[in-house]
Write a protein that holds these residues in place. Structure first.
Motif, PDB file in Angstrom:
ATOM      1  N   PRO A 218       0.826  -1.216   0.000  1.00  0.00           N
ATOM      2  CA  PRO A 218       0.000   0.000   0.000  1.00  0.00           C
ATOM      3  C   PRO A 218       0.856   1.260   0.000  1.00  0.00           C
ATOM      4  N   GLN A 219       0.339   2.292  -0.645  1.00  0.00           N
ATOM      5  CA  GLN A 219       1.097   3.542  -0.766  1.00  0.00           C
ATOM      6  C   GLN A 219       1.142   4.325   0.543  1.00  0.00           C
ATOM      7  N   LYS A 220       0.122   4.113   1.404  1.00  0.00           N
ATOM      8  CA  LYS A 220       0.069   4.835   2.682  1.00  0.00           C
ATOM      9  C   LYS A 220      -0.064   3.829   3.825  1.00  0.00           C
ATOM     10  N   PRO A 221       1.019   3.116   4.144  1.00  0.00           N
ATOM     11  CA  PRO A 221       0.954   2.032   5.135  1.00  0.00           C
ATOM     12  C   PRO A 221       0.738   2.489   6.571  1.00  0.00           C
ATOM     13  N   ASP A 222       0.844   3.793   6.826  1.00  0.00           N
ATOM     14  CA  ASP A 222       0.650   4.297   8.187  1.00  0.00           C
ATOM     15  C   ASP A 222      -0.819   4.571   8.504  1.00  0.00           C
ATOM     16  N   ASP A 223      -1.689   4.414   7.524  1.00  0.00           N
ATOM     17  CA  ASP A 223      -3.119   4.675   7.718  1.00  0.00           C
ATOM     18  C   ASP A 223      -3.904   3.435   7.311  1.00  0.00           C
ATOM     19  N   LEU A 224      -4.512   2.760   8.266  1.00  0.00           N
ATOM     20  CA  LEU A 224      -5.214   1.519   7.983  1.00  0.00           C
ATOM     21  C   LEU A 224      -6.399   1.738   7.056  1.00  0.00           C
ATOM     22  N   CYS A 225      -7.076   2.869   7.180  1.00  0.00           N
ATOM     23  CA  CYS A 225      -8.190   3.161   6.271  1.00  0.00           C
ATOM     24  C   CYS A 225      -7.706   3.248   4.831  1.00  0.00           C
ATOM     25  N   GLU A 226      -6.605   3.939   4.626  1.00  0.00           N
ATOM     26  CA  GLU A 226      -6.062   4.096   3.278  1.00  0.00           C
ATOM     27  C   GLU A 226      -5.581   2.756   2.729  1.00  0.00           C
ATOM     28  N   ILE A 227      -5.029   1.916   3.598  1.00  0.00           N
ATOM     29  CA  ILE A 227      -4.606   0.580   3.164  1.00  0.00           C
ATOM     30  C   ILE A 227      -5.797  -0.181   2.612  1.00  0.00           C
ATOM     31  N   PHE A 228      -6.892  -0.165   3.350  1.00  0.00           N
ATOM     32  CA  PHE A 228      -8.070  -0.924   2.933  1.00  0.00           C
ATOM     33  C   PHE A 228      -8.813  -0.254   1.781  1.00  0.00           C
ATOM     34  N   TYR A 229      -8.742   1.055   1.658  1.00  0.00           N
ATOM     35  CA  TYR A 229      -9.350   1.706   0.499  1.00  0.00           C
ATOM     36  C   TYR A 229      -8.580   1.339  -0.774  1.00  0.00           C
TER      37      TYR A 229
ATOM     38  N   HIS B 180      -6.719  -1.447  -1.139  1.00  0.00           N
ATOM     39  CA  HIS B 180      -6.881  -2.890  -1.362  1.00  0.00           C
ATOM     40  C   HIS B 180      -8.174  -3.336  -0.667  1.00  0.00           C
ATOM     41  N   ARG B 181      -9.299  -3.135  -1.328  1.00  0.00           N
ATOM     42  CA  ARG B 181     -10.595  -3.434  -0.710  1.00  0.00           C
ATOM     43  C   ARG B 181     -10.714  -4.907  -0.308  1.00  0.00           C
ATOM     44  N   ASP B 182     -10.129  -5.792  -1.112  1.00  0.00           N
ATOM     45  CA  ASP B 182     -10.222  -7.216  -0.797  1.00  0.00           C
ATOM     46  C   ASP B 182      -9.455  -7.565   0.473  1.00  0.00           C
ATOM     47  N   TRP B 183      -8.470  -6.738   0.844  1.00  0.00           N
ATOM     48  CA  TRP B 183      -7.724  -6.976   2.088  1.00  0.00           C
ATOM     49  C   TRP B 183      -8.653  -6.802   3.290  1.00  0.00           C
ATOM     50  N   TYR B 184      -9.515  -5.810   3.231  1.00  0.00           N
ATOM     51  CA  TYR B 184     -10.441  -5.627   4.357  1.00  0.00           C
ATOM     52  C   TYR B 184     -11.352  -6.841   4.492  1.00  0.00           C
ATOM     53  N   ASP B 185     -11.869  -7.313   3.362  1.00  0.00           N
ATOM     54  CA  ASP B 185     -12.758  -8.482   3.398  1.00  0.00           C
ATOM     55  C   ASP B 185     -12.034  -9.683   4.011  1.00  0.00           C
ATOM     56  N   ALA B 186     -10.768  -9.883   3.624  1.00  0.00           N
ATOM     57  CA  ALA B 186      -9.990 -11.010   4.145  1.00  0.00           C
ATOM     58  C   ALA B 186      -9.709 -10.834   5.635  1.00  0.00           C
ATOM     59  N   ALA B 187      -9.387  -9.607   6.048  1.00  0.00           N
ATOM     60  CA  ALA B 187      -9.105  -9.335   7.459  1.00  0.00           C
ATOM     61  C   ALA B 187     -10.366  -9.503   8.303  1.00  0.00           C
TER      62      ALA B 187
ATOM     63  N   ASP C  84       0.085 -14.935  -0.474  1.00  0.00           N
ATOM     64  CA  ASP C  84      -1.312 -14.572  -0.706  1.00  0.00           C
ATOM     65  C   ASP C  84      -1.835 -13.886   0.558  1.00  0.00           C
ATOM     66  N   PHE C  85      -2.337 -12.662   0.427  1.00  0.00           N
ATOM     67  CA  PHE C  85      -2.743 -11.900   1.609  1.00  0.00           C
ATOM     68  C   PHE C  85      -3.837 -12.607   2.393  1.00  0.00           C
ATOM     69  N   GLU C  86      -4.831 -13.139   1.707  1.00  0.00           N
ATOM     70  CA  GLU C  86      -5.937 -13.793   2.396  1.00  0.00           C
ATOM     71  C   GLU C  86      -5.449 -14.951   3.265  1.00  0.00           C
ATOM     72  N   ASP C  87      -4.537 -15.750   2.714  1.00  0.00           N
ATOM     73  CA  ASP C  87      -3.984 -16.867   3.487  1.00  0.00           C
ATOM     74  C   ASP C  87      -3.112 -16.362   4.631  1.00  0.00           C
TER      75      ASP C  87
ATOM     76  N   SER D  69     -19.720  -1.408   3.635  1.00  0.00           N
ATOM     77  CA  SER D  69     -20.779  -1.217   2.644  1.00  0.00           C
ATOM     78  C   SER D  69     -20.502  -2.089   1.419  1.00  0.00           C
ATOM     79  N   GLY D  70     -21.550  -2.591   0.820  1.00  0.00           N
ATOM     80  CA  GLY D  70     -21.414  -3.472  -0.331  1.00  0.00           C
ATOM     81  C   GLY D  70     -20.919  -2.739  -1.563  1.00  0.00           C
ATOM     82  N   TRP D  71     -20.503  -3.514  -2.559  1.00  0.00           N
ATOM     83  CA  TRP D  71     -19.953  -2.914  -3.775  1.00  0.00           C
ATOM     84  C   TRP D  71     -21.010  -2.098  -4.519  1.00  0.00           C
ATOM     85  N   LEU D  72     -22.277  -2.512  -4.454  1.00  0.00           N
ATOM     86  CA  LEU D  72     -23.327  -1.783  -5.163  1.00  0.00           C
ATOM     87  C   LEU D  72     -23.532  -0.402  -4.519  1.00  0.00           C
ATOM     88  N   TRP D  73     -23.499  -0.365  -3.160  1.00  0.00           N
ATOM     89  CA  TRP D  73     -23.629   0.915  -2.465  1.00  0.00           C
ATOM     90  C   TRP D  73     -22.456   1.832  -2.820  1.00  0.00           C
ATOM     91  N   ARG D  74     -21.257   1.253  -2.884  1.00  0.00           N
ATOM     92  CA  ARG D  74     -20.071   2.079  -3.210  1.00  0.00           C
ATOM     93  C   ARG D  74     -20.154   2.574  -4.649  1.00  0.00           C
TER      94      ARG D  74
END
Length: 206
Positions: A25-36, A38-45, A119-122, A197-202
């Motif tokens: 991630p480009q902004k590793p000091d901000d967890l929100c930015e990390i997940f924004y 890499h959206r799939d990382w949030y789902d895996a976490a 693999d991040f999910e694993d 929020s789901g992908w459709l809402w986003r």
């Protein structure tokens, strides 16, 4: 001719997959930015949290310390006489820097035989498993990033023997992980509703 076409197809597919490798991630000091980013990382976490009862910010802070979120991270090569390569300090590899033996234990116990350390999910599931087991074996809270990291670094037996007491540098690193976990936890509170929020809402309101 058919074999040649199949070969070319495999080469193209391999090139595409290589080009799609997830970058840190480009902004590793901000967890929100990390997940924004890499959206799939949030789902895996979140899946690891639900599965192992582990708060998201704890393994993420530990992962930052271990690999800086690099999928192929590994210890540096060691050299004899300064130029003859003799191997790496350990078998640690990937996002979680899991050692081969511990990774094999994880795969056997969870039945996740196809798991890959790059693999991040694993990797996040592995860390959730380890934190869960640390709680069961050594009674360390899943929310205690400091002591969880000491277990992660020294192993469950090493932690019980308090081997970290002879490693002031490691104690300092564990405190650093604790501070990062606290920061990540506070950051996640401000953005998790949006991340959930789901992908459709986003698509329509994001």
């Amino acid at each position: 001719m058919l074999k040649f076409k199949l070969y070319i197809g495999l080469l193209i597919a391999s090139a595409i997959l290589a080009g799609c490798a997830t970058s840190p991630p480009q902004k590793p000091d901000d967890l929100c930015e990390i997940f924004y980013e890499h959206r799939d990382w949030y789902d895996a976490a979140a899946d690891a949290r639900d599965k192992w009862g582990v708060p998201i910010h704890i393994p993420m802070a530990m992962m930052y310390q271990e690999s800086s979120f690099k999928s192929d991270a590994q210890p540096p090569m060691e050299y004899f006489l300064g130029f003859i390569p003799i191997g790496r300090a350990s078998s640690a590899y990937g996002y979680s820097q899991a050692k081969t033996m511990t990774w094999d234990d994880y795969k056997r116990e969870t039945g996740n035989g196809w798991a890959d350390r790059d693999d991040f999910e694993d990797a996040i599931d592995f860390m959730g498993w380890f934190i869960y087991k640390t709680h069961k074996i050594n009674g360390v809270s899943k929310w205690d990033a400091n002591k969880q990291y000491l277990n992660y670094h020294e192993g469950w037996g090493g932690y019980r023997k308090k081997t970290y007491n002879k490693k002031k540098w490691l104690q300092n690193v564990a405190l650093k992980v604790q501070r990062r976990a606290e920061t990540y936890g506070a950051q996640l509170k401000r953005c998790e509703e949006d991340l959930q929020s789901g992908w459709l809402w986003r698509l329509f309101f994001g």
